[in-house]
Motif scaffolding. Sequence first.
Motif, PDB file in Angstrom:
ATOM      1  N   VAL A  58       6.646  -3.657  -8.103  1.00 21.31           N
ATOM      2  CA  VAL A  58       7.031  -4.111  -6.684  1.00 21.31           C
ATOM      3  C   VAL A  58       5.563  -4.193  -5.886  1.00 21.31           C
ATOM      4  O   VAL A  58       5.735  -5.124  -4.980  1.00 21.31           O
ATOM      5  CB  VAL A  58       8.050  -2.843  -6.068  1.00 21.31           C
ATOM      6  CG1 VAL A  58       8.251  -2.984  -4.362  1.00 21.31           C
ATOM      7  CG2 VAL A  58       9.314  -2.877  -6.751  1.00 21.31           C
ATOM      8  N   ALA A  59       4.705  -3.479  -5.853  1.00 21.37           N
ATOM      9  CA  ALA A  59       3.714  -3.459  -4.904  1.00 21.37           C
ATOM     10  C   ALA A  59       3.061  -4.770  -5.006  1.00 21.37           C
ATOM     11  O   ALA A  59       2.830  -5.291  -4.261  1.00 21.37           O
ATOM     12  CB  ALA A  59       2.807  -2.332  -5.336  1.00 21.37           C
TER      13      ALA A  59
ATOM     14  N   LEU B  51       0.530  -1.120  -0.033  1.00 18.17           N
ATOM     15  CA  LEU B  51       0.001   0.115   0.071  1.00 18.17           C
ATOM     16  C   LEU B  51       0.957   1.270   0.123  1.00 18.17           C
ATOM     17  O   LEU B  51       0.595   2.174  -0.549  1.00 18.17           O
ATOM     18  CB  LEU B  51      -0.831   0.051   1.224  1.00 18.17           C
ATOM     19  CG  LEU B  51      -1.919   1.054   1.359  1.00 18.17           C
ATOM     20  CD1 LEU B  51      -2.935   1.104   0.102  1.00 18.17           C
ATOM     21  CD2 LEU B  51      -2.602   0.958   2.671  1.00 18.17           C
ATOM     22  N   GLY B  52       1.956   1.290   0.737  1.00 20.67           N
ATOM     23  CA  GLY B  52       2.890   2.409   0.724  1.00 20.67           C
ATOM     24  C   GLY B  52       3.603   2.523  -0.642  1.00 20.67           C
ATOM     25  O   GLY B  52       3.586   3.868  -0.920  1.00 20.67           O
ATOM     26  N   VAL B  53       4.112   1.708  -1.279  1.00 19.77           N
ATOM     27  CA  VAL B  53       4.410   1.783  -2.937  1.00 19.77           C
ATOM     28  C   VAL B  53       3.224   2.259  -3.473  1.00 19.77           C
ATOM     29  O   VAL B  53       3.624   3.216  -4.438  1.00 19.77           O
ATOM     30  CB  VAL B  53       4.841   0.380  -3.337  1.00 19.77           C
ATOM     31  CG1 VAL B  53       5.280   0.634  -4.693  1.00 19.77           C
ATOM     32  CG2 VAL B  53       5.961   0.010  -2.494  1.00 19.77           C
ATOM     33  N   TYR B  54       2.216   1.873  -3.597  1.00 21.34           N
ATOM     34  CA  TYR B  54       0.961   2.239  -4.328  1.00 21.34           C
ATOM     35  C   TYR B  54       0.547   3.658  -4.244  1.00 21.34           C
ATOM     36  O   TYR B  54       0.363   4.436  -4.950  1.00 21.34           O
ATOM     37  CB  TYR B  54      -0.264   1.281  -4.119  1.00 21.34           C
ATOM     38  CG  TYR B  54      -1.460   2.014  -4.845  1.00 21.34           C
ATOM     39  CD1 TYR B  54      -1.680   1.469  -6.406  1.00 21.34           C
ATOM     40  CD2 TYR B  54      -2.649   2.251  -4.259  1.00 21.34           C
ATOM     41  CE1 TYR B  54      -2.730   1.795  -7.058  1.00 21.34           C
ATOM     42  CE2 TYR B  54      -3.824   2.870  -5.036  1.00 21.34           C
ATOM     43  CZ  TYR B  54      -3.816   2.514  -6.221  1.00 21.34           C
ATOM     44  OH  TYR B  54      -4.955   2.949  -7.117  1.00 21.34           O
ATOM     45  N   LEU B  55       0.722   4.035  -2.656  1.00 19.34           N
ATOM     46  CA  LEU B  55       0.336   5.233  -2.335  1.00 19.34           C
ATOM     47  C   LEU B  55       1.677   6.427  -2.523  1.00 19.34           C
ATOM     48  O   LEU B  55       1.436   7.651  -2.269  1.00 19.34           O
ATOM     49  CB  LEU B  55      -0.450   5.496  -1.108  1.00 19.34           C
ATOM     50  CG  LEU B  55      -1.633   4.772  -0.808  1.00 19.34           C
ATOM     51  CD1 LEU B  55      -2.045   5.138   0.533  1.00 19.34           C
ATOM     52  CD2 LEU B  55      -2.631   5.265  -1.878  1.00 19.34           C
TER      53      LEU B  55
ATOM     54  N   LEU C 123       4.688   4.182   5.223  1.00 24.74           N
ATOM     55  CA  LEU C 123       4.052   3.181   5.337  1.00 24.74           C
ATOM     56  C   LEU C 123       4.904   1.726   5.123  1.00 24.74           C
ATOM     57  O   LEU C 123       4.810   0.736   5.526  1.00 24.74           O
ATOM     58  CB  LEU C 123       2.985   2.954   4.089  1.00 24.74           C
ATOM     59  CG  LEU C 123       1.783   3.791   4.535  1.00 24.74           C
ATOM     60  CD1 LEU C 123       0.458   3.829   3.661  1.00 24.74           C
ATOM     61  CD2 LEU C 123       1.135   3.444   5.921  1.00 24.74           C
ATOM     62  N   LEU C 124       6.094   2.164   4.200  1.00 25.92           N
ATOM     63  CA  LEU C 124       7.301   0.955   4.204  1.00 25.92           C
ATOM     64  C   LEU C 124       7.883   1.035   5.371  1.00 25.92           C
ATOM     65  O   LEU C 124       8.166  -0.232   5.983  1.00 25.92           O
ATOM     66  CB  LEU C 124       7.975   1.318   3.096  1.00 25.92           C
ATOM     67  CG  LEU C 124       7.582   0.864   1.778  1.00 25.92           C
ATOM     68  CD1 LEU C 124       6.564   1.781   1.115  1.00 25.92           C
ATOM     69  CD2 LEU C 124       8.741   0.697   0.881  1.00 25.92           C
ATOM     70  N   TYR C 125       8.338   2.046   6.061  1.00 31.49           N
ATOM     71  CA  TYR C 125       8.921   2.096   7.693  1.00 31.49           C
ATOM     72  C   TYR C 125       7.937   1.149   8.608  1.00 31.49           C
ATOM     73  O   TYR C 125       8.357   0.357   9.235  1.00 31.49           O
ATOM     74  CB  TYR C 125       9.180   3.317   7.834  1.00 31.49           C
ATOM     75  CG  TYR C 125       9.789   4.144   7.320  1.00 31.49           C
ATOM     76  CD1 TYR C 125      11.126   3.588   6.248  1.00 31.49           C
ATOM     77  CD2 TYR C 125      10.074   5.626   7.331  1.00 31.49           C
ATOM     78  CE1 TYR C 125      11.942   4.308   5.734  1.00 31.49           C
ATOM     79  CE2 TYR C 125      10.990   6.453   6.996  1.00 31.49           C
ATOM     80  CZ  TYR C 125      11.828   5.851   5.868  1.00 31.49           C
ATOM     81  OH  TYR C 125      12.996   6.553   5.100  1.00 31.49           O
ATOM     82  N   LEU C 126       6.746   1.543   8.295  1.00 34.44           N
ATOM     83  CA  LEU C 126       5.690   0.961   9.207  1.00 34.44           C
ATOM     84  C   LEU C 126       5.614  -0.741   8.966  1.00 34.44           C
ATOM     85  O   LEU C 126       5.512  -1.411   9.789  1.00 34.44           O
ATOM     86  CB  LEU C 126       4.223   1.550   9.438  1.00 34.44           C
ATOM     87  CG  LEU C 126       3.366   0.916  10.223  1.00 34.44           C
ATOM     88  CD1 LEU C 126       3.438   0.837  11.632  1.00 34.44           C
ATOM     89  CD2 LEU C 126       1.756   1.742   9.743  1.00 34.44           C
TER      90      LEU C 126
END
Length: 467
Positions: A201-202, A123-127, A132-135
């Motif tokens: 990647v996503a 989701l972090g990659v998509y947005l 979100l990648l850290y989390l």
Amino acid sequence: MSSITEPSGNSGSAPFFSKQATVAKPGFSRWMVPPAALAVHLCIGQAYAFSVFNGPLTKVIGITQSSADDWSLTSLGWIFSLAIVFLGLSAAFAGKWLERVGPRRTMFTAACCFGGGFLVSALGVYLHQIVLLYLGYGVIGGIGLGLGYVSPVSTLIRWFPDRRGMATGMAIMGFGGGAMIAAPLSVALMNHFRSATSIGVAETFVVLGIAYFISMTIGALAIRVPPADWKPAGWTPAATSQNKMISRNHVHIDQALKTPQFYLIWLVLFLNVTAGIGILGQASVMIQESFKNTVTAAAAAGFVGLLSLFNMGGRFVWASASDWIGRKNTYFIFFALGAVLYYLVPGFAASGQIALFVLAYCVILTMYGGGFATVPAYLADMFGTAFVGGIHGRLLTAWAAAGVAGPVLVNYIRAYEVEHGVAKADAYTMTVHIMAVLLVVGFVCNLLIKRVDDKHHMTDAQLAKGA
């Protein structure tokens, strides 16, 4: 002598994820437990292959090349660092919980965290939100790494009191080899999903998250703990009673931290890992600079792959050997042989002996991996099996500390040497000699380890309560 007691109630009436529900029924083969542990460790071993995503993640917006709005490599580097930090933190602080709830719930929680971390990262990659990648991968996935790493250990040791080293070596070998599966699989998936509007990647994160969740859940469902007072056929604790380093008593997880043995073994692991992890991280550059115009980038990549194989193999071979020669003697070999090899390596490089250079580092990496796989059995020998999973989790803070110390020693000393006019081919001499000294210190720490004083042992009443 004290003996650990497992819940002996009717597992059929216990909640499915409770510790009682995992007690093995008569006829269960203990050889079903290592594959269950491997189902988890082969998944979380993916962490060593995360770097394959770094390049593509710098082109999420630009697709073919990085754009001004794309993430930088320095920003992306924190993802892996956070994952390792939370691996150590979760392993250290979830120890009591692990021993209380048992391996099935812990392994399933690890599956939810590790698999879910990939989905949050997707989701972090998509947005295009790096937080979100850290989390996702860093925090949630890191917790999954820590829980997944320690959760099968105490169970394996209880099923294999006669072969503690071999049992833990089989599982922890999976962590070392997980990247060998994850790296090519991740690249293949990214290539499959790549398009004019996506780097893939996503989508890859989603597939991996689901696949790892399923595999780790299968491991959680398959895991079993032995019934109370179970022993392998034909084996009795008296067979090892002559070895004073193998205790038949148990030390509480909190009491273990009050013993000098815990801190000496912490230093033993820290020094062994420090001496290997820094070299592992710089292996490609190091061999190219040591043999300039002789070793190509492709050959250096092969060297890195070879080191990974020896790292993985050493986890099983050395841990299994420790069952025969003893854990303390195994670490004596690590430190003595490692110090000699580190002392000799600069000479191999200076004289152009590539084969001996490669062989030396391959042997060193077997002992690096072997240190990880042997230490759980070392802890079980010293502190008993009642809380070994939790004690092991707390000891893994040594890994986190070494993960900082090793690369800092290698990178900064090399940079200092080069800045002061030392040729790049010779810039690693001081570093590896320092590593040799660290291993000598480790030898002394291992020498000082004695059996735990009786005052730290739990009583039968405390064991019955699980206090």
